[in-house]
Design an enzyme around this catalytic site. Structure first.
Site, PDB file in Angstrom:
ATOM      1  N   TYR A   4       0.879  -3.562   3.268  1.00 16.55           N
ATOM      2  CA  TYR A   4      -0.561  -3.806   3.289  1.00 16.55           C
ATOM      3  C   TYR A   4      -0.863  -5.271   3.527  1.00 16.55           C
ATOM      4  O   TYR A   4       0.025  -6.122   3.476  1.00 16.55           O
ATOM      5  CB  TYR A   4      -1.193  -3.342   1.967  1.00 16.55           C
TER       6      TYR A   4
ATOM      7  N   ARG B 151       1.945 -11.345   9.623  1.00 17.86           N
ATOM      8  CA  ARG B 151       2.739 -10.958   8.456  1.00 17.86           C
ATOM      9  C   ARG B 151       2.851  -9.439   8.353  1.00 17.86           C
ATOM     10  O   ARG B 151       3.895  -8.910   7.960  1.00 17.86           O
ATOM     11  CB  ARG B 151       2.144 -11.560   7.179  1.00 17.86           C
TER      12      ARG B 151
ATOM     13  N   ARG C 284       8.596  15.814   2.526  1.00 17.49           N
ATOM     14  CA  ARG C 284       9.257  14.830   1.676  1.00 17.49           C
ATOM     15  C   ARG C 284      10.778  14.867   1.806  1.00 17.49           C
ATOM     16  O   ARG C 284      11.414  15.894   1.596  1.00 17.49           O
ATOM     17  CB  ARG C 284       8.857  15.068   0.210  1.00 17.49           C
TER      18      ARG C 284
ATOM     19  N   HIS D 101      13.949  11.536   1.534  1.00 15.26           N
ATOM     20  CA  HIS D 101      13.999  10.081   1.367  1.00 15.26           C
ATOM     21  C   HIS D 101      14.212   9.298   2.667  1.00 15.26           C
ATOM     22  O   HIS D 101      13.521   8.322   2.924  1.00 15.26           O
ATOM     23  CB  HIS D 101      15.098   9.697   0.369  1.00 15.26           C
TER      24      HIS D 101
ATOM     25  N   LYS E 205       5.473  -7.203   2.165  1.00 17.57           N
ATOM     26  CA  LYS E 205       4.231  -6.927   1.421  1.00 17.57           C
ATOM     27  C   LYS E 205       4.080  -5.425   1.213  1.00 17.57           C
ATOM     28  O   LYS E 205       3.235  -4.754   1.816  1.00 17.57           O
ATOM     29  CB  LYS E 205       3.023  -7.530   2.157  1.00 17.57           C
TER      30      LYS E 205
ATOM     31  N   GLU F  54       6.580 -16.354  -8.541  1.00 19.13           N
ATOM     32  CA  GLU F  54       5.181 -16.431  -8.100  1.00 19.13           C
ATOM     33  C   GLU F  54       4.330 -15.694  -9.112  1.00 19.13           C
ATOM     34  O   GLU F  54       4.824 -15.181 -10.111  1.00 19.13           O
ATOM     35  CB  GLU F  54       5.032 -15.815  -6.693  1.00 19.13           C
TER      36      GLU F  54
ATOM     37  N   LEU G 139       6.381 -13.672  -1.823  1.00 18.89           N
ATOM     38  CA  LEU G 139       5.646 -13.336  -0.607  1.00 18.89           C
ATOM     39  C   LEU G 139       5.264 -14.642   0.092  1.00 18.89           C
ATOM     40  O   LEU G 139       4.751 -15.556  -0.562  1.00 18.89           O
ATOM     41  CB  LEU G 139       4.377 -12.559  -0.976  1.00 18.89           C
TER      42      LEU G 139
HETATM   43  N1  PMP Z   1       2.234 -13.277  -3.846  1.00 16.05           N
HETATM   44  C1  PMP Z   1       1.938 -11.984  -4.051  1.00 16.05           C
HETATM   45  C2  PMP Z   1       2.882 -11.123  -4.821  1.00 16.05           C
HETATM   46  C3  PMP Z   1       0.729 -11.452  -3.562  1.00 16.05           C
HETATM   47  O1  PMP Z   1       0.426 -10.151  -3.752  1.00 16.05           O
HETATM   48  C4  PMP Z   1      -0.169 -12.309  -2.880  1.00 16.05           C
HETATM   49  C5  PMP Z   1      -1.506 -11.783  -2.405  1.00 16.05           C
HETATM   50  N2  PMP Z   1      -1.391 -10.955  -1.319  1.00 16.05           N
HETATM   51  C6  PMP Z   1       0.192 -13.649  -2.681  1.00 16.05           C
HETATM   52  C7  PMP Z   1       1.405 -14.093  -3.178  1.00 16.05           C
HETATM   53  C8  PMP Z   1      -0.705 -14.587  -1.913  1.00 16.05           C
HETATM   54  O2  PMP Z   1      -0.710 -14.254  -0.563  1.00 16.05           O
HETATM   55  P1  PMP Z   1      -1.946 -14.606   0.391  1.00 16.05           P
HETATM   56  O3  PMP Z   1      -2.162 -16.095   0.277  1.00 16.05           O
HETATM   57  O4  PMP Z   1      -1.482 -14.214   1.726  1.00 16.05           O
HETATM   58  O5  PMP Z   1      -3.130 -13.842  -0.111  1.00 16.05           O
END
Ligand code: PMP
Length: 284
Positions: free
Chosen positions: A33, A52, A100, A102, A148, A181, A206
């Site tokens: 997403y 991305r 379904r 895997h 993501k 993070e 991310l």
């Molecule tokens: N880390 C994670 C785990 C996130 O879900 C997000 C938000 N999407 C971010 C960092 C920040 O990413 P962005 O600046 O692209 O929103």
């Protein structure tokens, strides 16, 4: 006005917008997403978000559901139908609908869904004046946090823990005690020597689009940047901390667990970055 969602080729009122029960997003979180903000009617960093998205899909061997130019039309149309001036677009691509099993299905067609909702940027700006409290929690996610993916259960649990403790975000710690993070944000500190530090891009975080934008801002300000691991202790003793994400923009952190950061108010370097990010949004 009812919200309108895009679901695999159709624009539908929200209450009739469904995905199939055998959509692999539903059974396997086999989906990725993006969240893109719309500020004053303009998409913020859309190209970087779609880059991305393509990267996440590529890592999972999922095709783009349509050409990039066609996707841009769908996104613009979804925003238009929702009269999005200040809003969030949520874009999800799953591997598809298939019985379904895997392993990757041979013939599934990727599914694209897009939703849009109003977003209160003024509230974000107001929150940034004071800064936010955060807590820490072990990072119990998988080893490919650079993708993501919609498998967000650990992130959900972390954010809920923060909420229950009266905090706005949970900062996750790896086994070495270093910050990875936030549950939906990238984390930064400013050392007492004025160096801006954030974890380097690796499989544990991310690569935030806002992170990249803040890097550019910091370079323009000729602030020294270090991309490296940093521990919770180092962060808690830093002069300043903040976090970044599309919906938080740059957000000062004034407390981590029970430890005040700096003097417990947004720091001066952080404020410069917050202001510069908002100016960038105004000009987008
Ligand atoms: N880390 C994670 C785990 C996130 O879900 C997000 C938000 N999407 C971010 C960092 C920040 O990413 P962005 O600046 O692209 O929103």
């Amino acid at each position: 006005m009812s919200r309108i969602a895009y679901v695999n080729g159709a624009y539908l009122p929200m209450d009739t917008a469904f995905i199939h029960i055998e959509d692999r997003a539903n059974q396997f979180a086999d989906a990725v997403y993006e969240v893109v903000t719309v500020y004053n009617g303009r998409f913020i960093d859309m190209d970087a978000h779609i880059d991305r998205l393509e990267r996440s899909l590529n890592e999972l061997h999922i095709q783009m559901p349509m050409a990039r130019s066609a996707m841009m039309v769908v996104l613009a149309e979804t925003a238009r139908k929702n009269r999005a001036t200040n809003a969030i677009l949520y874009i999800q691509v799953s591997r598809g609908i298939v019985k379904r099993d895997h392993a990757f299905p041979v013939a599934a067609r990727p599914c694209l869904t897009v939703t849009c909702r109003r977003f209160d940027f003024a509230a974000v700006k107001a929150r940034a004046e004071k800064g936010i409290k955060t807590i820490t929690t072990p990072d119990i996610r998988w080893g490919r946090c650079d993708i993501k993916s919609t498998s967000l259960l650990p992130n959900v649990l972390a954010k809920q823990a923060a909420k229950e403790q009266g905090a706005a975000e949970a900062i996750m710690l790896d086994e070495a005690g270093n910050i990875t993070e936030g549950s939906s944000t990238n984390v930064w500190m400013v050392t007492k020597d004025g160096v801006l530090v954030t974890r380097s891009i690796d499989d544990n975080i991310l690569p935030g689009i806002t992170r990249a934008a803040v890097m550019t801002i910091a370079r323009d300000f000729q602030i020294k940047i270090e991309e490296r691991a940093f521990s919770l202790a180092e962060a808690q003793n830093a002069a300043e901390m903040f976090l970044t994400s599309s919906t938080n923009c740059a957000m000062p952190i004034i407390m981590v667990d029970t430890k005040k950061i700096g003097d417990g108010k947004p720091g001066s370097t952080t404020k410069r970055i917050v202001d510069a990010y908002w100016s960038m949004m105004e000009k987008a």
